[in-house]
Design a protein around this motif. Structure first.
Motif, mmCIF file in Angstrom:
data_model
loop_
_atom_site.group_PDB
_atom_site.id
_atom_site.type_symbol
_atom_site.label_atom_id
_atom_site.label_comp_id
_atom_site.label_asym_id
_atom_site.label_seq_id
_atom_site.Cartn_x
_atom_site.Cartn_y
_atom_site.Cartn_z
ATOM 1 N N ALA A 176 0.826 -1.210 0.000
ATOM 2 C CA ALA A 176 0.000 0.000 0.000
ATOM 3 C C ALA A 176 0.861 1.261 0.000
ATOM 4 O O ALA A 176 0.569 2.232 -0.720
ATOM 5 C CB ALA A 176 -0.925 -0.003 1.222
ATOM 6 N N ILE A 177 1.921 1.258 0.785
ATOM 7 C CA ILE A 177 2.778 2.436 0.876
ATOM 8 C C ILE A 177 3.595 2.607 -0.399
ATOM 9 O O ILE A 177 3.742 3.728 -0.921
ATOM 10 C CB ILE A 177 3.665 2.340 2.132
ATOM 11 N N THR A 178 4.094 1.503 -0.958
ATOM 12 C CA THR A 178 4.888 1.569 -2.183
ATOM 13 C C THR A 178 4.099 2.202 -3.325
ATOM 14 O O THR A 178 4.647 2.958 -4.141
ATOM 15 C CB THR A 178 5.349 0.157 -2.597
ATOM 16 N N ARG A 179 2.810 1.916 -3.399
ATOM 17 C CA ARG A 179 1.983 2.461 -4.483
ATOM 18 C C ARG A 179 1.859 3.980 -4.416
ATOM 19 O O ARG A 179 1.521 4.613 -5.434
ATOM 20 C CB ARG A 179 0.579 1.845 -4.430
ATOM 21 N N SER A 180 2.110 4.556 -3.257
ATOM 22 C CA SER A 180 1.804 5.975 -3.061
ATOM 23 C C SER A 180 3.013 6.894 -2.957
ATOM 24 O O SER A 180 2.860 8.112 -3.077
ATOM 25 C CB SER A 180 0.975 6.148 -1.780
#
Length: 262
Positions: A176-180
């Motif tokens: 989730a964090i990598t996508r953002s």
């Protein structure tokens, strides 16, 4: 009772001595590593470094207590001054010759986390902070990053190598964090990761399963540099809980929101 700045000076002197010891030490061969738990090693270098720090801190502040691998509220209450020490944060890096490891010394006075020093051993850079006195690298006062947009943020993390049962949860968080964000880094010393958040090199940091010795000094550094450090639920009592999120105010809020939905 000495003031908080004096305690930082004492911690910095102890960390300096430990850093010199580590730089002079011969890296132990892999056959001599003791496995405390899966993926977690200790050597005579760790033990020797810890003994050096304990002797110097207790000589400088008689009656103070030094805590390493164990910390409970009851133990903290046993002394007015409690040092929370990791003599070698990033042991695996040290053992492999990867130049990312540190000495971390935090200080609790009458139950209040009030001072911290993180010494980057390979670079010989010292980060220090004390309650009400700011966060510093040498003569430079530190300030957390002003980046507020996740897409421009560089985030630090650590893998839950001691608690593999949480790996699936962590991987969902990571995805989730990598996508953002613009990037994620995992260097292997939580104390240094926190120091880099305080210095504005990272916008935020999260990790699961940390010990108080990993984070005590770094928590002071970030808070005195204008940042926030909490549990994933926003509780500020982080020393007795292993999951933490840290960052500048905007990125910390975004990080908590992201972690809560995992």
């Amino acid at each position: 009772m000495r003031d908080y700045k004096d305690l930082v000076k004492i911690a910095a002197a102890a960390a300096q001595g430990a850093a010199e010891y580590l730089r002079a030490a011969t890296r132990p061969g892999w056959q001599t590593w003791t496995e405390k738990s899966q993926h977690d090693f200790v050597t005579d270098v760790d033990r020797g470094c810890e003994a050096l720090i304990v002797e110097q801190l207790q000589r400088s502040v008689p009656g103070s207590l030094v805590v390493g691998e164990e910390l409970t509220p009851t133990l903290v209450a046993q002394a007015d001054v409690v040092w929370i020490v990791d003599p070698l944060d990033g042991t695996t890096n040290f053992l492999h010759g990867y130049p990312e490891y540190s000495v971390s010394i935090g200080c609790v006075v009458r139950g209040v986390l009030c001072a911290g020093v993180v010494h980057d051993v390979p670079k010989d850079v010292v980060y220090r902070a004390w309650r009400g006195g700011g966060s510093w690298m040498g003569n430079t006062r530190l300030q957390v990053s002003s980046v507020t947009e996740p897409k421009r943020a560089l985030i630090a993390t650590g893998f839950p190598f001691r608690q593999l049962g949480t790996l699936e949860t962590y991987l969902r968080q990571f995805a989730a964090i990598t996508r953002s964000v613009s990037g994620i880094r995992r260097a292997g010393s939580a104390a240094l990761d926190l120091a880099h958040v305080a210095a504005g090199h990272f916008e935020a940091f999260w990790e699961m399963g940390l010990g108080p010795w990993d984070i005590a000094a770094g928590v002071v550094l970030i808070r005195e540099a204008g940042g926030l450090v909490t549990r994933f639920d926003g509780n500020e009592d982080v020393l007795n809980h292993g999951d933490i999120a840290a960052g500048n105010p905007a990125m910390h809020a975004w990080l908590l929101k992201t972690l809560r939905i995992m």
